[in-house]
Scaffold this motif. Structure first.
Motif, PDB file in Angstrom:
ATOM      1  N   PHE A  52      54.670 -30.398  37.489  1.00 20.55           N
ATOM      2  CA  PHE A  52      53.434 -30.181  36.728  1.00 20.55           C
ATOM      3  C   PHE A  52      53.553 -30.724  35.309  1.00 20.55           C
ATOM      4  O   PHE A  52      52.651 -31.386  34.808  1.00 20.55           O
ATOM      5  CB  PHE A  52      53.107 -28.684  36.715  1.00 20.55           C
ATOM      6  CG  PHE A  52      52.006 -28.305  35.775  1.00 20.55           C
ATOM      7  CD1 PHE A  52      50.682 -28.527  36.102  1.00 20.55           C
ATOM      8  CD2 PHE A  52      52.309 -27.724  34.554  1.00 20.55           C
ATOM      9  CE1 PHE A  52      49.670 -28.181  35.238  1.00 20.55           C
ATOM     10  CE2 PHE A  52      51.292 -27.379  33.663  1.00 20.55           C
ATOM     11  CZ  PHE A  52      49.970 -27.604  34.014  1.00 20.55           C
ATOM     12  N   LEU A  53      54.674 -30.462  34.659  1.00 20.09           N
ATOM     13  CA  LEU A  53      54.873 -30.941  33.291  1.00 20.09           C
ATOM     14  C   LEU A  53      54.902 -32.462  33.224  1.00 20.09           C
ATOM     15  O   LEU A  53      54.400 -33.061  32.273  1.00 20.09           O
ATOM     16  CB  LEU A  53      56.177 -30.372  32.709  1.00 20.09           C
ATOM     17  CG  LEU A  53      56.174 -28.881  32.424  1.00 20.09           C
ATOM     18  CD1 LEU A  53      57.543 -28.446  31.921  1.00 20.09           C
ATOM     19  CD2 LEU A  53      55.096 -28.504  31.424  1.00 20.09           C
ATOM     20  N   TYR A  92      57.019 -26.472  38.646  1.00 17.66           N
ATOM     21  CA  TYR A  92      56.646 -26.461  37.229  1.00 17.66           C
ATOM     22  C   TYR A  92      57.084 -27.747  36.545  1.00 17.66           C
ATOM     23  O   TYR A  92      56.344 -28.326  35.756  1.00 17.66           O
ATOM     24  CB  TYR A  92      57.259 -25.242  36.535  1.00 17.66           C
ATOM     25  CG  TYR A  92      56.833 -25.110  35.094  1.00 17.66           C
ATOM     26  CD1 TYR A  92      55.505 -24.858  34.771  1.00 17.66           C
ATOM     27  CD2 TYR A  92      57.752 -25.245  34.070  1.00 17.66           C
ATOM     28  CE1 TYR A  92      55.103 -24.739  33.456  1.00 17.66           C
ATOM     29  CE2 TYR A  92      57.352 -25.123  32.740  1.00 17.66           C
ATOM     30  CZ  TYR A  92      56.039 -24.874  32.435  1.00 17.66           C
ATOM     31  OH  TYR A  92      55.637 -24.767  31.130  1.00 17.66           O
ATOM     32  N   GLU A  93      58.269 -28.240  36.866  1.00 15.98           N
ATOM     33  CA  GLU A  93      58.747 -29.502  36.283  1.00 15.98           C
ATOM     34  C   GLU A  93      57.846 -30.656  36.710  1.00 15.98           C
ATOM     35  O   GLU A  93      57.530 -31.524  35.909  1.00 15.98           O
ATOM     36  CB  GLU A  93      60.196 -29.752  36.674  1.00 15.98           C
ATOM     37  CG  GLU A  93      61.154 -28.811  35.954  1.00 15.98           C
ATOM     38  CD  GLU A  93      62.580 -28.863  36.468  1.00 15.98           C
ATOM     39  OE1 GLU A  93      62.841 -29.502  37.518  1.00 15.98           O
ATOM     40  OE2 GLU A  93      63.446 -28.256  35.813  1.00 15.98           O
ATOM     41  N   GLN A 119      51.625 -13.088  34.918  1.00 16.56           N
ATOM     42  CA  GLN A 119      50.857 -13.331  36.142  1.00 16.56           C
ATOM     43  C   GLN A 119      51.169 -12.308  37.218  1.00 16.56           C
ATOM     44  O   GLN A 119      50.595 -12.345  38.296  1.00 16.56           O
ATOM     45  CB  GLN A 119      51.147 -14.740  36.668  1.00 16.56           C
ATOM     46  CG  GLN A 119      50.725 -15.829  35.716  1.00 16.56           C
ATOM     47  CD  GLN A 119      49.240 -15.794  35.422  1.00 16.56           C
ATOM     48  OE1 GLN A 119      48.413 -15.560  36.287  1.00 16.56           O
ATOM     49  NE2 GLN A 119      48.896 -16.011  34.166  1.00 16.56           N
ATOM     50  N   LEU A 172      53.005 -18.025  42.323  1.00 22.65           N
ATOM     51  CA  LEU A 172      53.467 -18.758  41.149  1.00 22.65           C
ATOM     52  C   LEU A 172      54.245 -20.008  41.534  1.00 22.65           C
ATOM     53  O   LEU A 172      54.759 -20.129  42.642  1.00 22.65           O
ATOM     54  CB  LEU A 172      54.364 -17.848  40.296  1.00 22.65           C
ATOM     55  CG  LEU A 172      53.732 -16.544  39.824  1.00 22.65           C
ATOM     56  CD1 LEU A 172      54.760 -15.725  39.069  1.00 22.65           C
ATOM     57  CD2 LEU A 172      52.505 -16.800  38.978  1.00 22.65           C
ATOM     58  N   MET A 173      54.345 -20.949  40.592  1.00 24.76           N
ATOM     59  CA  MET A 173      55.150 -22.155  40.794  1.00 24.76           C
ATOM     60  C   MET A 173      56.630 -21.806  40.707  1.00 24.76           C
ATOM     61  O   MET A 173      57.009 -20.928  39.941  1.00 24.76           O
ATOM     62  CB  MET A 173      54.866 -23.181  39.692  1.00 24.76           C
ATOM     63  CG  MET A 173      53.540 -23.826  39.742  1.00 24.76           C
ATOM     64  SD  MET A 173      53.465 -25.059  38.406  1.00 24.76           S
ATOM     65  CE  MET A 173      51.734 -25.030  38.072  1.00 24.76           C
ATOM     66  N   ASP A 174      57.436 -22.514  41.476  1.00 25.11           N
ATOM     67  CA  ASP A 174      58.875 -22.403  41.289  1.00 25.11           C
ATOM     68  C   ASP A 174      59.289 -23.408  40.216  1.00 25.11           C
ATOM     69  O   ASP A 174      58.445 -24.137  39.674  1.00 25.11           O
ATOM     70  CB  ASP A 174      59.634 -22.626  42.601  1.00 25.11           C
ATOM     71  CG  ASP A 174      59.398 -23.995  43.222  1.00 25.11           C
ATOM     72  OD1 ASP A 174      58.815 -24.883  42.564  1.00 25.11           O
ATOM     73  OD2 ASP A 174      59.806 -24.185  44.374  1.00 25.11           O
ATOM     74  N   LYS A 175      60.564 -23.457  39.888  1.00 24.46           N
ATOM     75  CA  LYS A 175      61.047 -24.320  38.815  1.00 24.46           C
ATOM     76  C   LYS A 175      60.726 -25.795  39.096  1.00 24.46           C
ATOM     77  O   LYS A 175      60.262 -26.514  38.219  1.00 24.46           O
ATOM     78  CB  LYS A 175      62.551 -24.126  38.612  1.00 24.46           C
ATOM     79  CG  LYS A 175      63.105 -24.912  37.458  1.00 24.46           C
ATOM     80  CD  LYS A 175      64.572 -24.611  37.239  1.00 24.46           C
ATOM     81  CE  LYS A 175      65.092 -25.410  36.055  1.00 24.46           C
ATOM     82  NZ  LYS A 175      66.498 -25.095  35.769  1.00 24.46           N
TER      83      LYS A 175
END
Length: 69
Positions: free
Chosen positions: A65-66, A62-63, A13, A56-59
């Motif tokens: 989102f999952l 992202y967690e 990205q 972008l997503m940070d950690k």
């Protein structure tokens, strides 16, 4: 990215130039799964435009989102 069974492109990205490749992965490819953030990195990239990272997503994001998926 290549394995004994297949080869694939890596999509990013952020734009940039690869400056270093993790040669340890040739002998220890399992590091990608065992230690992705320390020893299993694939390459280092010098970004062309560092502000792309801000999109972008940070950690944590992202967690979350999952967990929603």
């Amino acid at each position: 990215l290549e394995s004994t069974k297949a080869a694939t492109d890596i999509y990013s990205q952020a734009n940039g130039i690869i400056t270093e490749v993790n040669m340890r992965l040739e002998q220890q490819p399992e590091l990608v799964n065992q230690s992705p953030e320390q020893n299993g990195w694939i390459c280092k990239i010098r970004l062309s435009n560092a502000s792309e990272i801000d999109l972008l997503m940070d950690k944590t994001g992202y967690e979350l989102f999952l967990n929603e998926a």
